[in-house]
Design a protein around this motif. Sequence first.
Motif, PDB file in Angstrom:
ATOM      1  N   PRO A 269       0.428   1.117  -2.065  1.00 41.43           N
ATOM      2  CA  PRO A 269       1.135  -0.061  -2.588  1.00 41.43           C
ATOM      3  C   PRO A 269       1.060  -1.283  -1.679  1.00 41.43           C
ATOM      4  CG  PRO A 269       2.466   1.901  -2.899  1.00 41.43           C
ATOM      5  CD  PRO A 269       1.283   2.321  -2.083  1.00 41.43           C
ATOM      6  N   ALA A 270       0.932  -1.098  -0.358  1.00 40.87           N
ATOM      7  CA  ALA A 270       0.949  -2.250   0.552  1.00 40.87           C
ATOM      8  C   ALA A 270      -0.393  -2.970   0.637  1.00 40.87           C
ATOM      9  CB  ALA A 270       1.358  -1.790   1.952  1.00 40.87           C
ATOM     10  N   ASP A 271      -1.436  -2.433  -0.011  1.00 40.83           N
ATOM     11  CA  ASP A 271      -2.766  -3.085   0.039  1.00 40.83           C
ATOM     12  C   ASP A 271      -2.662  -4.541  -0.410  1.00 40.83           C
ATOM     13  OD1 ASP A 271      -4.103  -0.807   0.826  1.00 40.83           O
ATOM     14  OD2 ASP A 271      -4.735  -0.252  -1.206  1.00 40.83           O
ATOM     15  N   PRO A 272      -3.125  -5.493   0.423  1.00 38.99           N
ATOM     16  CA  PRO A 272      -3.091  -6.887  -0.031  1.00 38.99           C
ATOM     17  C   PRO A 272      -4.306  -7.223  -0.900  1.00 38.99           C
ATOM     18  CG  PRO A 272      -3.831  -6.770   2.243  1.00 38.99           C
ATOM     19  CD  PRO A 272      -3.615  -5.349   1.800  1.00 38.99           C
ATOM     20  N   CYS A 273      -4.120  -8.097  -1.853  1.00 45.32           N
ATOM     21  CA  CYS A 273      -5.243  -8.585  -2.660  1.00 45.32           C
ATOM     22  C   CYS A 273      -6.149  -9.411  -1.749  1.00 45.32           C
ATOM     23  CB  CYS A 273      -4.709  -9.440  -3.804  1.00 45.32           C
ATOM     24  SG  CYS A 273      -5.985 -10.409  -4.629  1.00 45.32           S
TER      25      CYS A 273
ATOM     26  N   GLY B  55      -3.693 -12.298  -1.438  1.00 46.73           N
ATOM     27  CA  GLY B  55      -2.849 -11.700  -0.397  1.00 46.73           C
ATOM     28  C   GLY B  55      -1.634 -10.959  -0.923  1.00 46.73           C
ATOM     29  N   ALA B  56      -1.361 -11.017  -2.229  1.00 44.84           N
ATOM     30  CA  ALA B  56      -0.171 -10.342  -2.760  1.00 44.84           C
ATOM     31  C   ALA B  56      -0.328  -8.825  -2.645  1.00 44.84           C
ATOM     32  CB  ALA B  56       0.030 -10.724  -4.224  1.00 44.84           C
ATOM     33  N   ALA B  57       0.767  -8.143  -2.346  1.00 45.85           N
ATOM     34  CA  ALA B  57       0.752  -6.670  -2.319  1.00 45.85           C
ATOM     35  C   ALA B  57       1.053  -6.185  -3.740  1.00 45.85           C
ATOM     36  CB  ALA B  57       1.772  -6.149  -1.326  1.00 45.85           C
ATOM     37  N   ALA B  58       0.148  -6.518  -4.647  1.00 44.58           N
ATOM     38  CA  ALA B  58       0.356  -6.188  -6.064  1.00 44.58           C
ATOM     39  C   ALA B  58      -0.881  -5.488  -6.620  1.00 44.58           C
ATOM     40  CB  ALA B  58       0.650  -7.462  -6.848  1.00 44.58           C
ATOM     41  N   THR B  59      -1.518  -4.714  -5.738  1.00 44.13           N
ATOM     42  CA  THR B  59      -2.773  -4.057  -6.095  1.00 44.13           C
ATOM     43  C   THR B  59      -2.531  -2.854  -6.996  1.00 44.13           C
ATOM     44  OG1 THR B  59      -3.767  -4.705  -4.025  1.00 44.13           O
ATOM     45  CG2 THR B  59      -4.717  -2.817  -5.113  1.00 44.13           C
TER      46      THR B  59
ATOM     47  N   CYS C 194      -5.692  -7.139  -8.940  1.00 46.01           N
ATOM     48  CA  CYS C 194      -4.434  -7.687  -8.430  1.00 46.01           C
ATOM     49  C   CYS C 194      -3.561  -8.071  -9.631  1.00 46.01           C
ATOM     50  CB  CYS C 194      -4.705  -8.904  -7.560  1.00 46.01           C
ATOM     51  SG  CYS C 194      -3.186  -9.738  -7.065  1.00 46.01           S
TER      52      CYS C 194
ATOM     53  N   HIS D 239      -0.437   5.614  -7.305  1.00 45.30           N
ATOM     54  CA  HIS D 239      -1.660   5.496  -6.497  1.00 45.30           C
ATOM     55  C   HIS D 239      -2.163   6.884  -6.094  1.00 45.30           C
ATOM     56  CE1 HIS D 239      -2.442   1.284  -6.220  1.00 45.30           C
ATOM     57  NE2 HIS D 239      -1.245   0.987  -5.752  1.00 45.30           N
TER      58      HIS D 239
END
Length: 232
Positions: free
Chosen positions: A130-134, A138-142, A115, A51
């Motif tokens: 990394p902690a950004d939620p979709c 809502g997954a932190a897989a951005t 996401c 990132h």
Amino acid sequence: MTRKILILTGAGISAESGLGTFRDVDGLWTKYDLDEVATPEGFARNPALVHEFYNARRKNCREAAPNAAHAALARLEREFDGAVRIVTQNVDDLHERAGSKAVWHMHGTLSKAVCAACTHRWDAPAVMVPADPCPACGAAATRPDVVWFGEFPFFMDEIHAALEVCDLFVSIGTSGNVYPAAGFVEAAAGAGAETLELNLEPSFNATAFGERRQGPASEIVPAWVDEVLAEG
Ligand code: APR
């Protein structure tokens, strides 16, 4: 008469806008380990580092402006009595900011986030972590919406179809090192198109082109566009 022009662009077209190329002296891949910042495995190992790398690219891109080469291609699309399509390997948005509309970003774009869990896409914020939620699931897989080594580029069906029918294929500012883009010239020539390379120096696959012109993109691209438009 040439009526369908397909243009492949690479980092060299944005070099004079201040965005680094990858493989030149001082290029990005001399400063960063490609395996760490541009592969799915690198992202799995250290998403924060990846990132950071793309946050810096996004900042550089925001601070850069299109140059005369981007502007000339936008003018070609507006004024040419035929079809002009750009396929870019670049993740910057300088073609669009210069006014080009028909642009396929085969390696994705810095302007979008995606996401990895649900494939929802949205406008990338300036800084991603990394902690950004979709926003959708809502997954932190951005992740940045870019294509990494080992991943399949975007628009490949459309690009192959366009290579089959173009009258002229032009490659600008790309080293011809990275497939599948490096193979486009053979595909276009095999389907009967004329081929032209516009690059600072002969690329890795320069001999595959029917014609080659060397120089900075900001000079040789506007000169070529003037010629095409003058031919009518
Ligand atoms: N004008 C024209 N060409 C230039 C200029 C310039 N001002 N400056 C550099 N070039 C040329 C270089 O001579 C080189 O051949 O642009 C090319 C840039 O090559 P690369 O750095 O390899 O960039 P590119 O071909 O776009 O890379 C392809 O590799 O790492 C990946 O995903 C990344 O999309 C990228 C892909």
